[in-house]
Design a protein around this motif. Structure first.
Motif, mmCIF file in Angstrom:
data_model
loop_
_atom_site.group_PDB
_atom_site.id
_atom_site.type_symbol
_atom_site.label_atom_id
_atom_site.label_comp_id
_atom_site.label_asym_id
_atom_site.label_seq_id
_atom_site.Cartn_x
_atom_site.Cartn_y
_atom_site.Cartn_z
ATOM 1 N N SER A 127 0.860 -1.178 0.000
ATOM 2 C CA SER A 127 0.000 0.000 0.000
ATOM 3 C C SER A 127 0.899 1.232 0.000
ATOM 4 C CB SER A 127 -0.898 -0.001 1.236
ATOM 5 O OG SER A 127 -1.736 1.122 1.256
ATOM 6 N N SER A 132 -3.298 5.420 -1.411
ATOM 7 C CA SER A 132 -3.944 5.793 -2.676
ATOM 8 C C SER A 132 -3.829 4.679 -3.722
ATOM 9 C CB SER A 132 -3.323 7.080 -3.225
ATOM 10 O OG SER A 132 -3.478 8.138 -2.314
ATOM 11 N N TYR A 133 -2.770 3.884 -3.610
ATOM 12 C CA TYR A 133 -2.536 2.840 -4.605
ATOM 13 C C TYR A 133 -2.152 1.530 -3.929
ATOM 14 C CZ TYR A 133 -2.261 6.735 -7.898
ATOM 15 O OH TYR A 133 -2.543 7.840 -8.630
ATOM 16 N N ILE A 266 -0.634 13.883 5.544
ATOM 17 C CA ILE A 266 -0.029 12.780 4.805
ATOM 18 C C ILE A 266 1.057 12.088 5.621
ATOM 19 C CG2 ILE A 266 1.661 14.283 3.673
ATOM 20 C CD1 ILE A 266 -0.094 11.247 2.082
ATOM 21 N N ARG A 269 -0.774 9.666 7.868
ATOM 22 C CA ARG A 269 -1.453 8.627 7.092
ATOM 23 C C ARG A 269 -0.471 7.565 6.598
ATOM 24 N NH1 ARG A 269 -5.790 11.916 3.399
ATOM 25 N NH2 ARG A 269 -5.966 9.863 2.434
ATOM 26 N N GLN A 273 -1.979 3.782 7.226
ATOM 27 C CA GLN A 273 -2.925 3.634 6.124
ATOM 28 C C GLN A 273 -3.346 2.193 5.845
ATOM 29 O OE1 GLN A 273 -0.543 5.412 3.138
ATOM 30 N NE2 GLN A 273 0.809 3.656 2.908
ATOM 31 N N GLU A 291 -11.338 11.170 4.988
ATOM 32 C CA GLU A 291 -11.235 10.590 3.647
ATOM 33 C C GLU A 291 -10.751 9.146 3.692
ATOM 34 O OE1 GLU A 291 -8.574 13.067 1.505
ATOM 35 O OE2 GLU A 291 -9.774 14.895 1.753
ATOM 36 N N LEU A 292 -10.107 8.797 4.813
ATOM 37 C CA LEU A 292 -9.462 7.492 4.931
ATOM 38 C C LEU A 292 -10.234 6.521 5.813
ATOM 39 C CD1 LEU A 292 -6.685 6.238 4.004
ATOM 40 C CD2 LEU A 292 -5.751 7.004 6.184
#
Length: 317
Positions: A127, A132-133, A266, A269, A273, A291-292
């Motif tokens: 991750s 995000s990806y 960030i 996170r 994450q 958002e997470l």
């Protein structure tokens, strides 16, 4: 089946939970074989047998405990050269990743760090970029060397009777330039180790001061969780830096992460994450942390958390 070597992370033979997770992953890929450095095998033997280590390669050399990671990397390289395994798995700690990197250079092998899953054929998942990806990758050169984040899988009991294989290694003088001269035991809090905990409760700028961590600790104790903190909280001196979660702190991947008064920058996170379920409590409905999250509560943590602790206590009772 080809052997999959697992470097066992332990403290005087007390095997860490992530090490048992690695043995479980190794069984998907082939035959799990533990590499045990230092003293304490008598304490570790039962755990290694319980979680499926078919073999235990034992390297008991004073250099492995008296010096930093260079001797461990050299010793592991010799074991790999002798055994010729299909892959090598290590825990994604600071020490584990440094050993892995040195090992990759010595063997001329590919290296993947911070995997959150490893498939039977060695394909890994990572991750990245604050979740995000999801990146899937596979080593294509040499013996795959993979470090795996704690809590990547659930340890599975597979009772075996391991074969113990003593291994003699030669540690170079060049690896002995940084010596450990003193050790001191960390004060016991009664809570799980942060990077290994299944549940982590963290506090950030919203706790408003060191005394605000009292309610964070109370919730952690109610859940049997570890306590974490954001960089803002540790930089302010509200909580020790050893508990910082984030890009410049510790990376955690628990089953449940509860972020309280943390905006969700960030930097933070990047350290949490990959948590399986994320819950956030924040007064700002526009905070990036939402958002997470899987579940979010817009409210004052000093109002929300005492109610949550009360409900947990009532359900336990």
């Amino acid at each position: 089946m080809a052997e999959i070597l697992v470097l066992i992370d332990h403290a005087d033979g007390a095997v860490s939970k992530p090490a048992t997770e690695l043995l479980t992953i190794a069984r998907r890929m082939g035959t799990p074989a533990a590499v045990f450095f230092g003293a304490g095998l008598d304490n570790a033997r039962e755990t290694l047998a319980r979680f499926g280590a078919e073999k235990i390669y034992v390297v008991d050399d004073a250099a492995l405990s008296d010096y930093l990671v260079a001797p461990a990397a050299e010793a592991l390289a010799e074991v790999v050269t002798q055994v010729q395994p299909e892959a090598v798995l290590l825990t994604s700690t600071g020490e584990g990743k440094e050993i892995a990197a040195r090992l990759a250079v010595k063997l001329g092998s590919g290296l993947i760090t911070d995997a959150i899953d490893v498939e039977a054929d060695g394909t890994t998942s990572q991750s990245v970029f604050a979740g995000s990806y999801l990146v899937r990758a596979k080593v294509t050169q040499g013996t795959p060397i993979i470090t795996v984040k704690p809590n990547a899988t659930t340890p599975e009991v597979t009772e075996v009777t391991p074969e113990e294989v003593p291994v003699t290694v030669t540690i170079s003088d060049g690896a002995k330039t940084a010596r450990i001269v003193d050790r001191s035991a960390r004060a016991k809090s009664g809570r799980p180790e942060l990077t290994e905990a299944a549940i982590v409760v963290s506090g950030g700028r919203g706790v408003a001061g060191p005394e605000g961590f009292g309610v964070i600790e109370a919730l952690a104790d109610a859940l049997g969780a570890a306590v974490g903190a954001s960089r803002a909280a540790t930089d302010a001196g509200w909580y020790p830096h050893a508990f910082q979660v984030g890009q410049t702190g510790k990376t955690v991947s628990p089953q449940l992460y509860v972020a309280n008064g943390i905006s969700g920058a960030i930097q933070h996170r990047a350290g949490m994450q990959t948590s399986k379920t994320i819950v956030a409590v924040n007064k700002d409905p526009e905070a990036p942390i939402f958002e997470l999250t899987d579940f979010g509560v817009v409210g004052d943590l000093f109002t929300v958390l005492p109610q949550l602790i009360e409900q947990i206590g009532a359900r336990k009772g």
